[in-house]
Design an enzyme around this catalytic site. Structure first.
Site, PDB file in Angstrom:
ATOM      1  N   THR A   1      -1.828 -10.238  14.032  1.00  0.00           N
ATOM      2  CA  THR A   1      -2.704  -9.425  13.184  1.00  0.00           C
ATOM      3  C   THR A   1      -2.418  -9.719  11.716  1.00  0.00           C
ATOM      4  OG1 THR A   1      -2.858  -7.678  14.814  1.00  0.00           O
ATOM      5  CG2 THR A   1      -3.204  -7.033  12.526  1.00  0.00           C
TER       6      THR A   1
ATOM      7  N   GLU B   1     -11.217 -10.496  13.678  1.00  0.00           N
ATOM      8  CA  GLU B   1     -10.237  -9.538  14.200  1.00  0.00           C
ATOM      9  C   GLU B   1     -10.941  -8.286  14.695  1.00  0.00           C
ATOM     10  OE1 GLU B   1      -6.258  -9.404  12.004  1.00  0.00           O
ATOM     11  OE2 GLU B   1      -7.758  -9.471  10.423  1.00  0.00           O
ATOM     12  N   GLU B   2     -10.265  -7.621  15.634  1.00  0.00           N
ATOM     13  CA  GLU B   2     -10.805  -6.369  16.170  1.00  0.00           C
ATOM     14  C   GLU B   2     -10.942  -5.306  15.093  1.00  0.00           C
ATOM     15  OE1 GLU B   2      -8.644  -3.600  16.043  1.00  0.00           O
ATOM     16  OE2 GLU B   2      -7.112  -4.933  15.230  1.00  0.00           O
TER      17      GLU B   2
ATOM     18  N   ARG C   1       0.849  -1.192   0.000  1.00  0.00           N
ATOM     19  CA  ARG C   1       0.000   0.000   0.000  1.00  0.00           C
ATOM     20  C   ARG C   1       0.875   1.228   0.000  1.00  0.00           C
ATOM     21  NH1 ARG C   1      -4.716  -1.570   4.333  1.00  0.00           N
ATOM     22  NH2 ARG C   1      -5.243  -3.489   3.257  1.00  0.00           N
TER      23      ARG C   1
ATOM     24  N   ASP D   1     -14.173  -6.313   2.662  1.00  0.00           N
ATOM     25  CA  ASP D   1     -13.882  -7.425   3.566  1.00  0.00           C
ATOM     26  C   ASP D   1     -14.162  -7.082   5.027  1.00  0.00           C
ATOM     27  OD1 ASP D   1     -11.717  -5.745   3.781  1.00  0.00           O
ATOM     28  OD2 ASP D   1     -10.191  -7.245   3.289  1.00  0.00           O
ATOM     29  N   ARG D   2     -14.295  -5.802   5.346  1.00  0.00           N
ATOM     30  CA  ARG D   2     -14.590  -5.445   6.739  1.00  0.00           C
ATOM     31  C   ARG D   2     -16.081  -5.199   6.937  1.00  0.00           C
ATOM     32  NH1 ARG D   2     -10.020  -1.507   9.228  1.00  0.00           N
ATOM     33  NH2 ARG D   2      -8.210  -2.577   8.400  1.00  0.00           N
TER      34      ARG D   2
ATOM     35  N   HIS E   1      -9.233   0.076   3.492  1.00  0.00           N
ATOM     36  CA  HIS E   1      -9.947   1.163   4.155  1.00  0.00           C
ATOM     37  C   HIS E   1      -9.226   2.504   3.983  1.00  0.00           C
ATOM     38  CE1 HIS E   1      -6.869  -0.539   6.669  1.00  0.00           C
ATOM     39  NE2 HIS E   1      -6.796   0.602   7.346  1.00  0.00           N
TER      40      HIS E   1
HETATM   41  C1  G16 Z   1      -5.746  -5.549   7.047  1.00  0.00           C
HETATM   42  C2  G16 Z   1      -5.519  -6.985   7.404  1.00  0.00           C
HETATM   43  C3  G16 Z   1      -6.115  -7.289   8.743  1.00  0.00           C
HETATM   44  C4  G16 Z   1      -5.581  -6.334   9.789  1.00  0.00           C
HETATM   45  C5  G16 Z   1      -5.829  -4.907   9.339  1.00  0.00           C
HETATM   46  C6  G16 Z   1      -5.172  -3.904  10.253  1.00  0.00           C
HETATM   47  O1  G16 Z   1      -7.106  -5.325   6.846  1.00  0.00           O
HETATM   48  O2  G16 Z   1      -6.102  -7.844   6.437  1.00  0.00           O
HETATM   49  O3  G16 Z   1      -5.806  -8.612   9.067  1.00  0.00           O
HETATM   50  O4  G16 Z   1      -6.183  -6.564  11.014  1.00  0.00           O
HETATM   51  O5  G16 Z   1      -5.276  -4.706   8.067  1.00  0.00           O
HETATM   52  O6  G16 Z   1      -3.804  -4.093  10.193  1.00  0.00           O
HETATM   53  P1  G16 Z   1      -2.820  -3.058  10.840  1.00  0.00           P
HETATM   54  O7  G16 Z   1      -3.203  -2.988  12.286  1.00  0.00           O
HETATM   55  O8  G16 Z   1      -1.453  -3.638  10.604  1.00  0.00           O
HETATM   56  O9  G16 Z   1      -3.035  -1.730  10.161  1.00  0.00           O
HETATM   57  P2  G16 Z   1      -7.594  -4.590   5.525  1.00  0.00           P
HETATM   58  O10 G16 Z   1      -9.077  -4.561   5.647  1.00  0.00           O
HETATM   59  O11 G16 Z   1      -6.954  -3.249   5.578  1.00  0.00           O
HETATM   60  O12 G16 Z   1      -7.064  -5.427   4.407  1.00  0.00           O
END
Ligand code: G16
Length: 540
Positions: free
Chosen positions: A341, A360-361, A20, A278-279, A112
């Site tokens: 995580t 996950e949280e 990213r 996905d969230r 996000h």
């Molecule tokens: C991604 C990961 C998740 C993780 C989240 C936050 O979500 O797929 O498993 O919990 O990031 O990660 P971090 O705390 O390292 O920012 P997504 O929805 O952004 O793909």
């Protein structure tokens, strides 16, 4: 075929979920191409294989898809299946990889994170099981980006992505597929759609906020099948800049949804999803369900949903996620695994049949139907459970707390912190950990303190440095870690948790309930002084 000479870029290391970066970084000449070539060079099965390709519709999605198609053809892929208009949600891609036994999938999304020309872009590679590539593969991809000298492409006109159908590029077949049909059918196979329709027929009001991101078309299709009224959906048209919003479903960025849900006579059920679908978050009238509680409620009630009527094999949560899920596992007498995580850590447990549900949280929940977290799946789980129990969100949640006790939980994010200062906080806390046990902070005494490391029970791989945790004798704890998904400076996450038994006060204000832990975290680390912040950027 063209062979194009290139030189490595620094920093193409995938984070928690793919690579990213800001759009300005991604749109530099050869930047995307280098990373894509590194994927092809690291995953030999993609040559001659089937690839699923799509993204969340953010700025640069369309251009990147044409680039990847040309590179896939030049690298010898047999067939690429692309979502119409380049749109496919992350869970839909996971499902399609599994359905078509594809060699992998390429997902264009920064999840996000904000989009648009001044926002972020991202790319994730998912393996043949449908899940995010394991660390062993992302490490290989990263290593390749560091010594890459050339990539392969073709000189061709762009493919028309606006109509479903077949075409080809050199000897590679291309199929433009309906973005939503397969996903909606899969959902119909998991849930009792008649029972959920019954809720809407009986007058249940819904507000689903697609945040101008990818779930708009999916939600439109599914809620039409369920007979919910069209005005139940807000922000349902995917836009390259998400309408200027931040497609992160939390109380700050989904403020419109929260306002509606907390208004007098607000809807009965509210939900939102993120950039790539996905969230999820779920709300009832006047009540927000914390993601950690949500996954626990789903697990406790899963037997009411057709797909899980025979019970669950096991559960898993990421380490910073509250231990509400563990209480459910205890009662069901099934294992509950604690992983780092990142959704990729659930993959082996799901593939080995050790777990059925995980979460996950960070607003992610899903099951063994795919290998990604799945926003609309969680929403349909809630609706199916509400239909089976004939109860509101609020009633179900209160009942859960009265059965298992309540895990007061919150995450405080300090965003765009100077990277070195954030690292100093982590180093300082890590150096303090060995001396913390038995020390007293306010009313809390430290039981244990460590740097979380995980040994995968299936392949025995070890992942170290996955977050610093301080656990108190009361069962409360705080966890600190640096986010692996931000693109500006560092994001310091402080996760706070306090358990209140079922016989205790279950209706406290969350931040007030956690105030002792918040003070202890500050007293132990002095982090606010180090990062020069007096308050979090986001509280969720
Ligand atoms: C991604 C990961 C998740 C993780 C989240 C936050 O979500 O797929 O498993 O919990 O990031 O990660 P971090 O705390 O390292 O920012 P997504 O929805 O952004 O793909």
């Amino acid at each position: 075929m063209k062979k194009i000479s290139t030189t490595p870029f620094q920093g193409q290391k995938p984070g928690t979920s793919g690579l990213r970066k800001t759009v300005s970084i991604f749109t530099q000449a050869h930047y995307l191409e280098n990373f894509v070539q590194a994927i092809f060079d690291s995953v030999p099965a993609l040559k001659d294989g089937v690839i699923i390709l799509g993204g969340d519709g953010r700025y640069y999605n369309d251009i990147a898809i044409q680039t990847i198609l040309r590179m896939a053809a030049a690298n010898g892929a047999a067939r690429v299946m692309v979502g119409k208009n380049g749109i496919l949600s992350t869970p839909a891609i996971s499902a399609l990889i599994r359905k078509h036994k594809a060699a992998g999938g390429i997902i264009l999304s920064a999840s996000h994170n904000p989009g648009g020309i001044n926002g972020d872009f991202g790319i994730k590679f998912n393996s043949a099981n449908g899940g995010p590539a394991a660390e062993i593969i992302t490490d290989k991809i990263y290593a390749r980006t560091q010594n890459i000298t050339q990539y392969f492409s073709l000189d061709t006109l762009p493919i028309d992505l606006t109509k479903c159908g077949f075409s080809n590029m050199s000897s590679m077949d291309i199929e433009i597929i309906d973005s939503t049909a397969h996903y909606s059918e899969m959902m119909e196979g998991l849930f009792d759609f008649d029972a959920i329709s019954g809720l809407f027929n009986a007058g249940l009001s819904l507000c689903f906020d697609a945040m101008h991101a990818v779930t708009g078309p999916y939600a439109l299709d599914i809620f039409a099948r369920l007979g919910a009224s069209k005005d139940s959906l807000i922000n349902a048209v995917p836009l390259p800049d998400f309408g200027g919003g931040h497609p992160d479903p939390n109380p700050v960025y989904a403020a419109e949804l929260f306002t509606r849900m907390f208004a007098p006579n607000g809807p009965d059920f509210g939900a939102a999803s993120d950039g790539d679908g996905d969230r999820n978050i779920v709300l009832g009238r006047d009540i927000y369900v914390s993601p950690s509680d949500s996954i626990a409620v789903l697990a406790a009630n899963a037997h009411l949903v057709p797909a899980y009527k025979d019970g669950l094999k096991g559960l898993a949560r990421s380490m910073p996620t509250s231990r509400a899920l563990d209480k459910v596992a205890e009662k069901l007498a099934i294992p509950c695994y604690e992983t780092p995580t990142g959704w990729k850590f659930f993959g082996n447990l799901l593939d080995a049949g050790r777990i059925t549900l995980c979460g996950e949280e960070s607003a992610g929940a899903s099951s063994n139907h795919i290998r990604e977290k799945d926003g609309l799946w969680a929403v349909l789980m809630w609706l199916n459970i509400m239909a089976a129990r004939e109860q509101s969100v609020s009633r179900i949640l209160q009942d859960h707390w009265q059965t298992y006790g309540r895990h007061y939980y919150s995450r405080h994010d300090y965003e765009a912190v100077e990277t070195q200062k954030a690292k100093t906080v982590m180093q300082k806390l890590e150096s303090l950990l060995p001396a913390l046990p038995e020390q007293i902070f306010g009313t809390e005494t430290v039981l244990s303190a460590d740097n979380f490391a995980y040994t995968d029970p299936i392949d025995k791989s070890v992942s170290k440095n996955q977050g610093l945790r301080v656990i108190f004798k009361s069962g409360s704890r705080f966890v600190m870690r640096l986010s692996g998904t931000g693109t500006v400076g560092a994001t310091l996450r402080l996760y706070l948790e306090r358990y209140e038994p079922a016989s205790g006060d279950l209706s406290q204000d969350v931040q007030a309930a956690l105030s002792g832990i918040i003070s202890a975290a500050d007293e132990i680390t002095g982090f606010k002084t180090i990062i020069e912040r007096s308050a979090p950027s986001t509280i969720s």
